[in-house]
Enzyme design. Structure first.
Site, PDB file in Angstrom:
ATOM      1  N   LYS A 173       1.812  -5.061   1.152  1.00 15.25           N
ATOM      2  CA  LYS A 173       1.026  -4.368   0.122  1.00 15.25           C
ATOM      3  C   LYS A 173       1.931  -3.544  -0.779  1.00 15.25           C
ATOM      4  O   LYS A 173       1.796  -3.534  -1.996  1.00 15.25           O
ATOM      5  CB  LYS A 173      -0.012  -3.429   0.770  1.00 15.25           C
ATOM      6  N   ARG A 199      -9.187   2.534   3.971  1.00 14.34           N
ATOM      7  CA  ARG A 199      -8.676   1.949   5.196  1.00 14.34           C
ATOM      8  C   ARG A 199      -9.756   1.912   6.278  1.00 14.34           C
ATOM      9  O   ARG A 199      -9.467   1.565   7.412  1.00 14.34           O
ATOM     10  CB  ARG A 199      -7.478   2.768   5.670  1.00 14.34           C
ATOM     11  N   ARG A 254      12.217  -3.273   8.363  1.00 17.12           N
ATOM     12  CA  ARG A 254      12.096  -2.582   7.061  1.00 17.12           C
ATOM     13  C   ARG A 254      13.065  -1.403   6.944  1.00 17.12           C
ATOM     14  O   ARG A 254      13.260  -0.629   7.873  1.00 17.12           O
ATOM     15  CB  ARG A 254      10.671  -2.076   6.886  1.00 17.12           C
ATOM     16  N   ARG A 293      11.504   4.015   8.862  1.00 16.15           N
ATOM     17  CA  ARG A 293      10.385   4.951   9.003  1.00 16.15           C
ATOM     18  C   ARG A 293      10.128   5.272  10.471  1.00 16.15           C
ATOM     19  O   ARG A 293      10.252   4.397  11.326  1.00 16.15           O
ATOM     20  CB  ARG A 293       9.122   4.311   8.404  1.00 16.15           C
ATOM     21  N   ARG A 328      -0.626   1.040  15.371  1.00 15.90           N
ATOM     22  CA  ARG A 328      -1.114   0.853  13.988  1.00 15.90           C
ATOM     23  C   ARG A 328      -1.889  -0.458  13.871  1.00 15.90           C
ATOM     24  O   ARG A 328      -2.900  -0.530  13.178  1.00 15.90           O
ATOM     25  CB  ARG A 328       0.071   0.859  13.008  1.00 15.90           C
TER      26      ARG A 328
END
Ligand code: AP5
Length: 213
Positions: A13, A87, A126, A159, A170
Site C-alpha cells: 500500500k 482499518r 523492508r 521498523r 499484525r
C-alpha cells in the site's frame, strides 16, 4: 480524485500509494506514517498510540479518526489517497459520516491482496530511510549502497513492528478486524480488487489502470 487503498500489512500500500498519489497530484495520507510522526514528536495522540503500535495492535478508533479528519481538512483540498485508514468497519462508518459532513466523495476503493508468504517476505526484508521515509527491500528493491538511502543518503532502519512475532500479530489483527472491510466496500461503485503478488512495476500498472478507468 479521492481514493482508498486497503489490504494486509506488507501488500505494498505504501510503496504503490506514494507513487500513485505523486503522479496524480493528490495527497498520500498513510495512517501508519502519520502515527509514527506523532510518536516521534511526542504529541498526546502519539503517546496514546505507541504501545498499541509496538504490539501490532490497532490504535483506538477515536484517536485515528480525529487525526485523519484533521489531515484531510488541512492537506487534501486537491484530493487524497488513504493508505491504512480505515482499518475496521467502525472506522469505515466514521469516515463515511465525516466525508458526508464535508460534502466529499470517494471515487475508488481498491483492495490489494497477496498470499501470506509474500507478505512475510516483504515485511521481514523492508528497510526505511530515517530521514525521508522512503522504503526499500533487501531483496526486491535494495539500496545502491548498503544501509544508505538512494534519495537522500539517510540511514536505513528496520521498523520495530517488522519483527516476526509482531508481524504474526499484525496479520491476525488484519484477518479479524480489517478483512471485513471487503464485504463493507465490495458492492460500492468504484470498488476494485487487485492481485498484488506480482512484481512492483506490474502491480503498479494494474493499480493505475483501475484508478484511471
Ligand atoms: P502501517 O504502517 O499502516 O502498517 P501496515 O498496514 O501493517 O502496512 P505496512 O506499512 O506494513 O505495509 P504496506 O502495505 O504499506 O507495504 P509496503 O509498501 O511498505 O501501520 C502500522 C501500525 O500503525 C499498525 O500496526 C497499527 O498499530 C497502527 N495503525 C495504522 N493505521 C491504523 C488505523 N487505521 N487504526 C488503528 N491503528 C492503525 O511494502 C512492504 C515491503 O515490501 C517494502 O519493503 C517494499 O519495498 C516491498 N514490496 C512492496 N511491493 C512489492 C512487490 N510487489 N514485490 C516485492 N516487494 C514489494
Amino acid at each position: 480524485m479521492n481514493l482508498i487503498l486497503f489490504g494486509p500489512p506488507g501488500v505494498g500500500k505504501g510503496t504503490q500509494g506514494e507513487k500513485l498519489a505523486s503522479e496524480e497530484g493528490i495527497q498520500h495520507l498513510a495512517m501508519g506514517d502519520i502515527l509514527r510522526a506523532a510518536v516521534r514528536d511526542g504529541t498526546d495522540a502519539g503517546l496514546k498510540a505507541k504501545a498499541f503500535m509496538d504490539a501490532g495492535k490497532l490504535v483506538p478508533d477515536d484517536v485515528v479518526v480525529a487525526m485523519i479528519e484533521e489531515k484531510i481538512m488541512r492537506d487534501a483540498a486537491d484530493g487524497f489517497l488513504l493508505d491504512g485508514f480505515p482499518r475496521n468497519v467502525p472506522q469505515a462508518k466514521a469516515l463515511d459520516e465525516m466525508l458526508a459532513r464535508h460534502g466529499i466523495t470517494v471515487d475508488n476503493v481498491v483492495f490489494m491482496d497477496a498470499p501470506e508468504e509474500n507478505l512475510l517476505e516483504r515485511l521481514c526484508g523492508r528497510l526505511i530511510c530515517r530521514a525521508c521515509g522512503f522504503g526499500f527491500h533487501r531483496q526486491y528493491s535494495p539500496p545502491q549502497k548498503s544501509g544508505q538511502c538512494d534519495r537522500c543518503g539517510g540511514e536505513l532502519y528496520q521498523r520495530d513492528d517488522d519483527r516476526e512475532d509482531v508481524i504474526a500479530h499484525r496479520l491476525e489483527v488484519y484477518r479479524e478486524q480489517t478483512s471485513p472491510l471487503l464485504s463493507f466496500y465490495q458492492e460500492r461503485a468504484g470498488f476494485s480488487k487487485i492481485d498484488a503478488s506480482g512484481e512492483m512495476g506490474a502491480v503498479y500498472a494494474v493499480l493505475k489502470q483501475v484508478v484511471e478507468n
